[in-house]
Design a protein around this motif. Structure first.
Motif, PDB file in Angstrom:
ATOM      1  N   GLY A  52       0.791  -1.224   0.000  1.00  0.00           N
ATOM      2  CA  GLY A  52       0.000   0.000   0.000  1.00  0.00           C
ATOM      3  C   GLY A  52       0.824   1.275   0.000  1.00  0.00           C
ATOM      4  N   LEU A  53       2.134   1.139   0.121  1.00  0.00           N
ATOM      5  CA  LEU A  53       3.026   2.304   0.126  1.00  0.00           C
ATOM      6  C   LEU A  53       3.863   2.344  -1.142  1.00  0.00           C
ATOM      7  CD1 LEU A  53       4.300   2.090   3.803  1.00  0.00           C
ATOM      8  CD2 LEU A  53       2.688   3.774   2.884  1.00  0.00           C
ATOM      9  N   LYS A  54       4.200   3.536  -1.562  1.00  0.00           N
ATOM     10  CA  LYS A  54       5.100   3.714  -2.702  1.00  0.00           C
ATOM     11  C   LYS A  54       6.503   4.012  -2.194  1.00  0.00           C
ATOM     12  CE  LYS A  54       1.704   5.162  -6.138  1.00  0.00           C
ATOM     13  NZ  LYS A  54       1.306   6.206  -7.114  1.00  0.00           N
ATOM     14  N   GLY A  55       7.472   3.412  -2.853  1.00  0.00           N
ATOM     15  CA  GLY A  55       8.862   3.605  -2.499  1.00  0.00           C
ATOM     16  C   GLY A  55       9.437   4.863  -3.102  1.00  0.00           C
ATOM     17  N   PRO A  56      10.748   5.027  -3.021  1.00  0.00           N
ATOM     18  CA  PRO A  56      11.391   6.268  -3.471  1.00  0.00           C
ATOM     19  C   PRO A  56      11.311   6.504  -4.967  1.00  0.00           C
ATOM     20  CG  PRO A  56      13.029   4.613  -2.895  1.00  0.00           C
ATOM     21  CD  PRO A  56      11.716   4.079  -2.445  1.00  0.00           C
ATOM     22  N   HIS A  57      10.919   5.491  -5.725  1.00  0.00           N
ATOM     23  CA  HIS A  57      10.825   5.643  -7.168  1.00  0.00           C
ATOM     24  C   HIS A  57       9.388   5.653  -7.669  1.00  0.00           C
ATOM     25  CE1 HIS A  57      14.837   3.837  -6.301  1.00  0.00           C
ATOM     26  NE2 HIS A  57      15.189   4.881  -7.020  1.00  0.00           N
ATOM     27  N   GLY A  58       8.461   5.847  -6.729  1.00  0.00           N
ATOM     28  CA  GLY A  58       7.065   6.015  -7.120  1.00  0.00           C
ATOM     29  C   GLY A  58       6.333   4.729  -7.436  1.00  0.00           C
ATOM     30  N   ARG A  59       6.924   3.590  -7.088  1.00  0.00           N
ATOM     31  CA  ARG A  59       6.272   2.307  -7.331  1.00  0.00           C
ATOM     32  C   ARG A  59       5.960   1.638  -6.002  1.00  0.00           C
ATOM     33  NH1 ARG A  59       9.776  -1.162 -11.348  1.00  0.00           N
ATOM     34  NH2 ARG A  59       7.845  -2.383 -11.345  1.00  0.00           N
ATOM     35  N   ALA A  60       4.959   0.768  -6.001  1.00  0.00           N
ATOM     36  CA  ALA A  60       4.577   0.075  -4.772  1.00  0.00           C
ATOM     37  C   ALA A  60       5.761  -0.698  -4.194  1.00  0.00           C
ATOM     38  CB  ALA A  60       3.423  -0.878  -5.056  1.00  0.00           C
ATOM     39  N   LEU A  61       5.915  -0.631  -2.881  1.00  0.00           N
ATOM     40  CA  LEU A  61       6.952  -1.422  -2.231  1.00  0.00           C
ATOM     41  C   LEU A  61       6.715  -2.909  -2.492  1.00  0.00           C
ATOM     42  CD1 LEU A  61       7.375   0.170   1.331  1.00  0.00           C
ATOM     43  CD2 LEU A  61       8.725   0.587  -0.733  1.00  0.00           C
ATOM     44  N   GLU A  62       7.805  -3.658  -2.562  1.00  0.00           N
ATOM     45  CA  GLU A  62       7.745  -5.095  -2.773  1.00  0.00           C
ATOM     46  C   GLU A  62       8.064  -5.834  -1.476  1.00  0.00           C
ATOM     47  OE1 GLU A  62      10.627  -5.831  -5.780  1.00  0.00           O
ATOM     48  OE2 GLU A  62       9.572  -4.680  -7.323  1.00  0.00           O
ATOM     49  N   VAL A  63       7.693  -7.105  -1.441  1.00  0.00           N
ATOM     50  CA  VAL A  63       8.017  -7.987  -0.312  1.00  0.00           C
ATOM     51  C   VAL A  63       8.705  -9.233  -0.866  1.00  0.00           C
ATOM     52  CG1 VAL A  63       7.142  -9.346   1.611  1.00  0.00           C
ATOM     53  CG2 VAL A  63       6.005  -7.203   0.989  1.00  0.00           C
ATOM     54  N   HIS A  64       9.968  -9.428  -0.449  1.00  0.00           N
ATOM     55  CA  HIS A  64      10.694 -10.654  -0.781  1.00  0.00           C
ATOM     56  C   HIS A  64      11.024 -11.353   0.537  1.00  0.00           C
ATOM     57  CE1 HIS A  64      12.207  -8.896  -4.878  1.00  0.00           C
ATOM     58  NE2 HIS A  64      10.897  -9.089  -4.823  1.00  0.00           N
ATOM     59  N   THR A  65      10.606 -12.578   0.685  1.00  0.00           N
ATOM     60  CA  THR A  65      10.749 -13.266   1.966  1.00  0.00           C
ATOM     61  C   THR A  65      11.793 -14.371   1.908  1.00  0.00           C
ATOM     62  OG1 THR A  65       9.485 -14.272   3.773  1.00  0.00           O
ATOM     63  CG2 THR A  65       8.948 -14.997   1.542  1.00  0.00           C
ATOM     64  N   TRP A  66      12.333 -14.725   3.083  1.00  0.00           N
ATOM     65  CA  TRP A  66      13.409 -15.711   3.191  1.00  0.00           C
ATOM     66  C   TRP A  66      13.196 -16.556   4.441  1.00  0.00           C
ATOM     67  CZ3 TRP A  66      15.941 -14.620   7.804  1.00  0.00           C
ATOM     68  CH2 TRP A  66      15.760 -13.316   8.322  1.00  0.00           C
ATOM     69  N   THR A  67      13.855 -17.652   4.581  1.00  0.00           N
ATOM     70  CA  THR A  67      14.413 -18.526   3.572  1.00  0.00           C
ATOM     71  C   THR A  67      13.472 -19.722   3.514  1.00  0.00           C
ATOM     72  OG1 THR A  67      16.672 -17.862   4.164  1.00  0.00           O
ATOM     73  CG2 THR A  67      16.440 -19.878   2.875  1.00  0.00           C
ATOM     74  N   VAL A  68      12.856 -19.966   2.381  1.00  0.00           N
ATOM     75  CA  VAL A  68      11.793 -20.965   2.234  1.00  0.00           C
ATOM     76  C   VAL A  68      12.281 -22.086   1.322  1.00  0.00           C
ATOM     77  CG1 VAL A  68       9.411 -21.388   1.541  1.00  0.00           C
ATOM     78  CG2 VAL A  68      10.051 -19.142   2.461  1.00  0.00           C
ATOM     79  N   ASP A  69      12.401 -23.289   1.880  1.00  0.00           N
ATOM     80  CA  ASP A  69      12.856 -24.434   1.089  1.00  0.00           C
ATOM     81  C   ASP A  69      11.768 -25.475   0.858  1.00  0.00           C
ATOM     82  OD1 ASP A  69      15.379 -23.292   1.002  1.00  0.00           O
ATOM     83  OD2 ASP A  69      16.149 -24.460   2.691  1.00  0.00           O
ATOM     84  N   ASP A  70      10.648 -25.311   1.525  1.00  0.00           N
ATOM     85  CA  ASP A  70       9.540 -26.255   1.424  1.00  0.00           C
ATOM     86  C   ASP A  70       8.531 -25.763   0.393  1.00  0.00           C
ATOM     87  OD1 ASP A  70       7.833 -28.525   2.624  1.00  0.00           O
ATOM     88  OD2 ASP A  70       6.531 -26.764   2.802  1.00  0.00           O
ATOM     89  N   GLY A  71       8.170 -26.628  -0.523  1.00  0.00           N
ATOM     90  CA  GLY A  71       7.270 -26.235  -1.590  1.00  0.00           C
ATOM     91  C   GLY A  71       5.920 -25.766  -1.096  1.00  0.00           C
ATOM     92  N   ALA A  72       5.360 -26.462  -0.120  1.00  0.00           N
ATOM     93  CA  ALA A  72       4.044 -26.095   0.384  1.00  0.00           C
ATOM     94  C   ALA A  72       4.082 -24.719   1.045  1.00  0.00           C
ATOM     95  CB  ALA A  72       3.553 -27.150   1.374  1.00  0.00           C
ATOM     96  N   ARG A  73       5.135 -24.459   1.811  1.00  0.00           N
ATOM     97  CA  ARG A  73       5.258 -23.151   2.449  1.00  0.00           C
ATOM     98  C   ARG A  73       5.459 -22.064   1.396  1.00  0.00           C
ATOM     99  NH1 ARG A  73       3.477 -19.792   6.141  1.00  0.00           N
ATOM    100  NH2 ARG A  73       5.035 -18.251   6.782  1.00  0.00           N
ATOM    101  N   ALA A  74       6.205 -22.356   0.358  1.00  0.00           N
ATOM    102  CA  ALA A  74       6.414 -21.385  -0.714  1.00  0.00           C
ATOM    103  C   ALA A  74       5.091 -21.000  -1.359  1.00  0.00           C
ATOM    104  CB  ALA A  74       7.370 -21.960  -1.754  1.00  0.00           C
ATOM    105  N   VAL A  75       4.253 -21.985  -1.614  1.00  0.00           N
ATOM    106  CA  VAL A  75       2.934 -21.709  -2.207  1.00  0.00           C
ATOM    107  C   VAL A  75       2.105 -20.852  -1.257  1.00  0.00           C
ATOM    108  CG1 VAL A  75       0.763 -22.762  -2.920  1.00  0.00           C
ATOM    109  CG2 VAL A  75       2.933 -23.768  -3.653  1.00  0.00           C
TER     110      VAL A  75
END
Length: 294
Positions: A244-267
């Motif tokens: 819901g927030l825009k970053g310094p370049h005017g685009r929506a902030l992204e979410v990259h999460t770590w560290t997921v090795d299980d397929g079900a959790r990734a989904v």
């Protein structure tokens, strides 16, 4: 390998970096689609020793575009790729230099680190693998046509590493318009380090590792393009708050999460709306996401 003292040429470097800053619109044109991007954590580190050239190549063979790494600095001012502050876990430093405990990266010269075996601990087939310099690492990523999520590891231990890293990236061609636009993100657990990167190169995409409170997110949005929390901290509401927030370049902030090795959790986290998943098993996560969307 030539030694590059940290303070050498700082004024010239600052001038050079400032002249190459791109406009936000040029640097962040819409280049991503809406699928969840998979990042190979320290390379494909389930299949090759982490943060080595072998781990980059393993990710490449799996067809993974994005790799993640960790940057630290040696005693004599060289940038190397290693996750732990100590060399003990992922090299044979205890055998080669038995009297140098606790074997911190910052206490060893590049020449000493280059003597270490960074592969045998993982498996005999990787015997002789070395701790790569940032320069060698970037050359391999470039050779493979891959993209890089770079972490400045413990920057508080290495004053000036933000600028030094940017200077090295520029020297290696990684601050060109095409690289900045599509192939590079710099992240850290240290918010001040990310502020510094943004100050010197406002066009470079940046990420904060952690999960600030929703109330604090607007402060991070001033200099971060991504908020990258541990997967245990991810909820649908939190992802929505970040988006819901825009970053310094005017685009929506992204979410990259770590560290997921299980397929079900990734989904599951993908269904919560995360933009990227950082994983030691990028093929497992990719295939799980593909199966869920298929």
């Amino acid at each position: 390998m030539r030694i590059r003292p940290v303070a050498t040429g700082v004024t010239a470097a600052l001038m050079g970096l400032s002249t190459l800053v791109l406009s936000p619109s040029a640097a962040h044109a819409a280049t991503d689609d809406h699928r969840t991007v998979v990042f190979a954590h320290r390379g494909a580190s389930a299949y090759a020793p982490e943060n080595t050239l072998a781990s980059i190549d393993a990710a490449h063979r799996l067809g993974i575009d994005w790799v993640e790494n960790d940057v630290q600095r040696t005693k004599d001012g060289e940038l190397v790729i290693l996750h732990d502050n100590s060399l003990a876990r992922t090299t044979d430093v205890e055998q080669v230099f038995p009297d140098r405990a606790p074997w911190n990266v910052a206490d060893f010269t590049l020449n000493e680190i280059e003597k270490l075996d960074a592969g045998s601990w993982f498996g005999q087939k990787f015997e002789g693998e070395r701790v790569p310099t940032l320069e060698a690492y970037m050359d391999e990523v470039e050779h493979n046509g891959q993209k890089l999520l770079m972490e400045l590891k413990s920057p508080e231990l290495y004053p000036g590493i933000e600028l030094q890293t940017l200077v090295e990236l520029r020297r290696d061609g990684w601050l060109s318009k095409s690289h900045v636009k599509r192939r590079l993100v710099i992240q850290s657990f240290n918010a001040d380090a990310i502020k510094t990167v943004h100050f010197f190169r406002s066009d470079v995409k940046t990420g904060f590792l952690g999960n600030p409170t929703v109330a604090d997110l607007p402060k991070y949005a001033e200099y971060c393009d991504q908020i990258n929390p541990n997967h245990n901290a991810v909820t649908r509401d939190y992802v929505s708050a970040v988006h819901g927030l825009k970053g310094p370049h005017g685009r929506a902030l992204e979410v990259h999460t770590w560290t997921v090795d299980d397929g079900a959790r990734a989904v599951k986290v993908a269904e919560m709306g995360v933009d990227g998943i950082i994983t030691n098993k990028p093929d497992v996560v990719r295939d799980a996401l593909a199966g869920a969307s298929g």
